[in-house]
Scaffold this active site. Structure first.
Site, PDB file in Angstrom:
ATOM      1  N   ASP A 199       0.823  -1.211   0.000  1.00  0.00           N
ATOM      2  CA  ASP A 199       0.000   0.000   0.000  1.00  0.00           C
ATOM      3  C   ASP A 199       0.856   1.259   0.000  1.00  0.00           C
ATOM      4  O   ASP A 199       2.036   1.210   0.314  1.00  0.00           O
ATOM      5  CB  ASP A 199      -0.811   0.036   1.302  1.00  0.00           C
ATOM      6  CG  ASP A 199      -2.069  -0.793   1.199  1.00  0.00           C
ATOM      7  OD1 ASP A 199      -2.299  -1.364   0.131  1.00  0.00           O
ATOM      8  OD2 ASP A 199      -2.806  -0.843   2.197  1.00  0.00           O
ATOM      9  N   LYS A 215      -3.814   2.573  -2.751  1.00  0.00           N
ATOM     10  CA  LYS A 215      -5.114   3.195  -2.940  1.00  0.00           C
ATOM     11  C   LYS A 215      -5.295   4.121  -1.771  1.00  0.00           C
ATOM     12  O   LYS A 215      -4.738   3.894  -0.694  1.00  0.00           O
ATOM     13  CB  LYS A 215      -6.218   2.164  -3.001  1.00  0.00           C
ATOM     14  CG  LYS A 215      -6.112   1.134  -1.896  1.00  0.00           C
ATOM     15  CD  LYS A 215      -7.204   0.120  -1.961  1.00  0.00           C
ATOM     16  CE  LYS A 215      -7.000  -0.863  -0.821  1.00  0.00           C
ATOM     17  NZ  LYS A 215      -8.115  -1.600  -0.425  1.00  0.00           N
ATOM     18  N   MET A 272      -8.543   8.645   8.851  1.00  0.00           N
ATOM     19  CA  MET A 272      -9.064   9.210   7.597  1.00  0.00           C
ATOM     20  C   MET A 272     -10.023  10.368   7.875  1.00  0.00           C
ATOM     21  O   MET A 272     -11.076  10.479   7.271  1.00  0.00           O
ATOM     22  CB  MET A 272      -9.781   8.107   6.794  1.00  0.00           C
ATOM     23  CG  MET A 272      -8.827   7.039   6.320  1.00  0.00           C
ATOM     24  SD  MET A 272      -9.638   5.651   5.536  1.00  0.00           S
ATOM     25  CE  MET A 272     -10.027   4.616   6.932  1.00  0.00           C
TER      26      MET A 272
HETATM   27  N1  SAH Z   1      -4.533  -0.122   8.886  1.00  0.00           N
HETATM   28  C1  SAH Z   1      -4.047   1.208   9.176  1.00  0.00           C
HETATM   29  C2  SAH Z   1      -5.094   2.251   8.857  1.00  0.00           C
HETATM   30  C3  SAH Z   1      -5.385   2.387   7.403  1.00  0.00           C
HETATM   31  S1  SAH Z   1      -6.531   3.650   7.047  1.00  0.00           S
HETATM   32  C4  SAH Z   1      -3.616   1.276  10.638  1.00  0.00           C
HETATM   33  O1  SAH Z   1      -3.894   0.357  11.409  1.00  0.00           O
HETATM   34  O2  SAH Z   1      -2.969   2.248  11.021  1.00  0.00           O
HETATM   35  C5  SAH Z   1      -5.479   5.005   6.644  1.00  0.00           C
HETATM   36  C6  SAH Z   1      -5.446   6.020   7.766  1.00  0.00           C
HETATM   37  O3  SAH Z   1      -4.601   5.556   8.800  1.00  0.00           O
HETATM   38  C7  SAH Z   1      -4.868   7.350   7.409  1.00  0.00           C
HETATM   39  O4  SAH Z   1      -5.810   8.175   6.768  1.00  0.00           O
HETATM   40  C8  SAH Z   1      -4.501   7.906   8.762  1.00  0.00           C
HETATM   41  O5  SAH Z   1      -5.641   8.350   9.437  1.00  0.00           O
HETATM   42  C9  SAH Z   1      -4.027   6.645   9.465  1.00  0.00           C
HETATM   43  N2  SAH Z   1      -2.570   6.478   9.426  1.00  0.00           N
HETATM   44  C10 SAH Z   1      -1.880   5.469   8.886  1.00  0.00           C
HETATM   45  N3  SAH Z   1      -0.555   5.608   9.102  1.00  0.00           N
HETATM   46  C11 SAH Z   1      -0.409   6.727   9.819  1.00  0.00           C
HETATM   47  C12 SAH Z   1       0.712   7.406  10.375  1.00  0.00           C
HETATM   48  N4  SAH Z   1       1.951   6.957  10.255  1.00  0.00           N
HETATM   49  N5  SAH Z   1       0.478   8.544  11.077  1.00  0.00           N
HETATM   50  C13 SAH Z   1      -0.760   9.011  11.249  1.00  0.00           C
HETATM   51  N6  SAH Z   1      -1.846   8.420  10.731  1.00  0.00           N
HETATM   52  C14 SAH Z   1      -1.680   7.289  10.024  1.00  0.00           C
END
Ligand code: SAH
Length: 471
Positions: free
Chosen positions: A249, A271, A384
């Site tokens: 991803d 995506k 998000m």
């Molecule tokens: N599976 C992922 C989430 C995916 S949805 C998890 O567990 O973290 C994507 C969202 O995750 C982004 O829009 C943001 O809100 C958050 N996100 C993912 N990585 C991040 C990071 N390093 N710092 C802050 N927010 C993050």
């Protein structure tokens, strides 16, 4: 990377060293390990150098290097510990077309000699571009500990067995064979019965593998955490290193992708986390196709795949195709964000539950139990949430949330570029704009950063505070 590491074939080739005193000794010791023809020039030769010359290990001329001496040399070292002599040596070397190294002089050198861990034929070169020799020595010590002296012998025996192993199909079968040998079998046999036992063990291993069935492909759905490679689990790392095909991803950072094997097929299936899905079917199709062909597929997802990772959809597709799979959890963004602000996501007496929300779902802005969230003391990690922030702020306040409820936005949690904006619900929208938050970011509703973290900048007029860069 200013200096590109390569291994130079010195067999039978001429290497000239200008300087025969004590200063030249470390380089000479290294060069004598190679198969180069070493020629040394310099008055006042150290006793060691004279002895090596007598043993015929190098050629010594006890005079200063002169024009014509470097003809045909591939490398020339200036090791006189004398600026004028070294400069002259460099000129002579360059005129002869040799690459020049002036010992302890990075700027005058065309190449540098790394720190070396020698387990011939296995050698590990460690370079820091001259920036941190002490660090290079520490790494060398660590690597030496990691590679027992028998490493070289095991590699040499393996080499003689390479042709025999071609009876196994190329790819995974062969790789597995050698991984087993190098991970444990080789060393065990060596300890038990020396070189002969190692050869014997290789033969029986080959018979065992030859008798077993075709390799089966599989898919590991792996959470790679918030971005810092140190926050990956050991299992995630191992499966990534073993993978033939990597589907990743957008949230998976380059530092993590670096951990894959160089031969692995890397496919970006990025995506955005919301809106119209960009070909989820295509991602499923790729995973299935490669697994069917016998590949070990690492499907990398940022954070934890069980949180907003569309994991179930991929598992359903794999089930339908009859492909074996496993899920490896990871550190989710909310955990990394909370760690980044030095605060717990739950706290006795404040919030006994935590809401994990998405700002977006398939139908657009996601509706929540706003009434419950608006109550004092409630806490939420909003994923998000950037595009939906006005909506979220409005909904919460409409349901009676206090505009002074603390809200902390953590962008790029755990990465070097981590940024923290601390504000209150009533100023959320403004703080996101002024803080220049582009994402990925988690909005921690009901939490403020630990006081000791020190806020570097305050955004007027709302009082939102920003802290960037440091973790
Ligand atoms: N599976 C992922 C989430 C995916 S949805 C998890 O567990 O973290 C994507 C969202 O995750 C982004 O829009 C943001 O809100 C958050 N996100 C993912 N990585 C991040 C990071 N390093 N710092 C802050 N927010 C993050």
């Amino acid at each position: 990377m200013r200096h590109f590491p390569i291994y130079l074939d010195l067999k039978g080739r001429k290497v000239v060293v200008s300087g025969a005193g004590a200063f030249a000794l470390p380089k000479l010791r290294l060069l004598l390990k190679t198969e180069a023809v070493v020629e040394v020039y310099g008055a006042d030769a150290a006793p060691e150098v004279k002895a090596w010359a007598q043993e015929g290990r190098l050629r010594l001329d006890e005079r200063a290097l002169a024009a014509g001496d470097a003809g045909g040399a591939v490398l020339l070292y200036g090791a006189n510990d004398d600026e004028a002599l070294d400069r002259r040596a460099a000129e002579i070397g360059r005129a002869a077309g040799a690459l020049v190294n002036i010992v302890d002089n990075l700027e005058e050198s065309e190449f540098i000699t790394p720190a070396i861990v020698d387990r011939d034929p296995v050698t590990v070169a460690i370079g820091t571009e001259g920036a941190a020799p002490v660090l290079a020595r520490k790494i060398k010590a660590d690597v030496e500990e990691m590679l027992p002296p028998s490493t070289g012998l095991l590699a040499r025996i393996a080499e003689t067995f390479r042709a025999a192993v071609t009876v196994l199909p190329e790819g995974r079968a062969r790789r597995n064979f050698w991984s087993r040998y190098f991970a444990s079998e080789g060393q065990r046999a060596l300890d038990r019965g020396g070189e002969a036992a190692v050869r014997q063990r290789l033969s029986t291993m080959l018979d065992e593998v030859g008798a077993s069935a075709d390799p089966k492909g599989q898919v590991a759905l792996i959470g790679t955490g918030p971005g810092d490679p140190e926050l990956m689990t050991l299992k995630a790392r191992r499966l990534l290193q073993e993978a033939d095909v990597v589907l990743y991803d957008t949230l998976v950072t380059p530092e993590i992708l670096e951990l894959a094997r160089r031969e692995a097929v890397m496919i970006h299936v990025g995506k955005k986390g919301y809106g119209k899905s960009v070909a989820q079917d295509e991602i499923n199709r790729l995973a299935i196709e490669h697994a069917r062909a016998g590949a070990h597929v690492a499907r990398l997802k940022g954070g934890d795949p069980v949180i907003f990772g569309r994991l179930d959809e991929e598992i359903e597709a794999l089930d339908e195709a009859g492909i074996e799979w496993e899920v490896v959890p990871g550190i989710t963004a909310a955990s990394a964000a909370a760690a980044g602000i030095g605060k717990s996501l739950t706290r006795r007496g404040r919030n006994s539950s935590l809401n994990i929300l998405t700002g977006h779902d398939v139908d657009g802005f996601a509706e929540q139990d706003w009434q419950k969230l608006a109550r004092p003391g409630s806490a939420a990690a909003i994923y998000m949430g950037l595009k939906a922030s006005t909506f979220i702020q409005g909904r919460l306040m409409m349901h009676g949330a206090d505009p002074s409820t603390p809200v902390t936005i953590v962008e790029n949690a755990s990465r070097d570029s981590q940024k923290v904006v601390s504000t209150v619900l009533g100023s959320l929208e403004h703080a996101l704009k002024t803080g220049g938050i582009l994402g990925p970011a988690v909005i921690l509703y009901g939490l403020k950063p630990h006081a000791a973290l020190g806020v570097l900048e305050t955004i007027a007029p709302t009082g939102a505070q920003v802290r960037t860069g440091t973790r």
